[in-house]
Design an enzyme around this catalytic site. Structure first.
Site, mmCIF file in Angstrom:
data_model
loop_
_atom_site.group_PDB
_atom_site.id
_atom_site.type_symbol
_atom_site.label_atom_id
_atom_site.label_comp_id
_atom_site.label_asym_id
_atom_site.label_seq_id
_atom_site.Cartn_x
_atom_site.Cartn_y
_atom_site.Cartn_z
ATOM 1 N N ASP A 1 -23.935 -1.912 24.177
ATOM 2 C CA ASP A 1 -22.703 -2.200 23.447
ATOM 3 C C ASP A 1 -23.007 -3.129 22.276
ATOM 4 O OD1 ASP A 1 -21.410 -0.761 25.396
ATOM 5 O OD2 ASP A 1 -20.622 -2.516 26.449
ATOM 6 N N GLN A 2 -22.203 -3.041 21.234
ATOM 7 C CA GLN A 2 -22.414 -3.879 20.052
ATOM 8 C C GLN A 2 -22.499 -5.362 20.403
ATOM 9 O OE1 GLN A 2 -19.494 -3.355 16.962
ATOM 10 N NE2 GLN A 2 -20.412 -4.880 15.615
#
Length: 223
Positions: free
Chosen positions: A51-52
């Protein structure tokens, strides 16, 4: 980006929090780890994502055949991943009815489904994909707990959704934590700390770590 490890078939990198793994939609979301790596290693191909807002270890293949073989390792669950996170509250107390195993691990089973009306948010739902995570306590503070996590399956946002589903969202989580929990950290307190797998060509066991200095007590972020 400088790899933690490189050979003719693969790269092991450490992604910082806030950087996309792959390009997103729109011109403002083109900067990402894969593009930065491909500027140096044009043959590098993505195998999995973080995930970012998650930091930590990420694996890339060098060439199509390496990508195919590494993808197969993920599909057959031969890649071992462990994360650390700081979550709100004391999950060992609220989940006391589930006895831990001899190493302290407890299990969360919850099918995960994309909530289309609120995407990219995912939810626990009977129609979702079967998902399993393991977790155990590393350190306990007054209002938060440092835990270790091991995803058995690899669903989008799995660890974040599973911990939120038992009432213990991760600090700094902009998607799954209420505002007062999100505000406790300037970033999502989730880090991919360990990655291990058999080399896709030599079958030599490869193991990598990027430890943190996180704590279950405020201030939570120390690196």
């Amino acid at each position: 980006m400088t790899p933690i490890h490189e050979d003719e078939h693969l790269l092991v990198l450490e992604k910082p929090s806030g950087l996309l793994s792959v390009p997103g939609r729109g011109p403002d979301k083109q900067d990402c780890l894969s593009k930065r790596v491909q500027a140096i290693y044009p043959e590098a191909l993505i195998v999995h994502r973080l995930d970012q807002d998650t930091s930590g270890l990420l694996l890339m293949a060098r060439g199509i055949e390496a990508q195919r073989r590494l993808s197969r390792l993920f599909e057959t669950r031969q890649v071992k991943k462990r994360y650390v996170a700081v979550v709100a509250g004391h999950p060992a107390q609220t989940q006391a009815e589930q006895a831990p195993d001899e190493e302290g691990w407890r299990t969360i089973d919850g099918p995960i489904l994309l909530d289309w009306e609120r995407r990219p948010i995912h939810i626990i739902h009977p129609d979702g994909k079967a998902s399993r995570s393991r977790w155990r306590v590393l350190d306990t503070g007054q209002t938060a707990t440092l835990i270790e996590l091991e995803p058995v399956t690899g669903r989008t946002h799995q660890l974040r959704v599973h911990m939120q589903s038992i009432g213990h969202p991760m600090l700094g989580d902009s998607l799954y934590a209420p505002p007062e929990i999100k505000a406790l950290s300037p970033r999502l307190m989730l880090h991919a700390q360990e990655l291990a797998f058999p080399h896709p060509f030599t079958e030599t066991w490869m193991a990598f770590q990027t430890p943190t200095k996180w704590s279950a007590s405020c201030p939570y972020l120390t690196i």
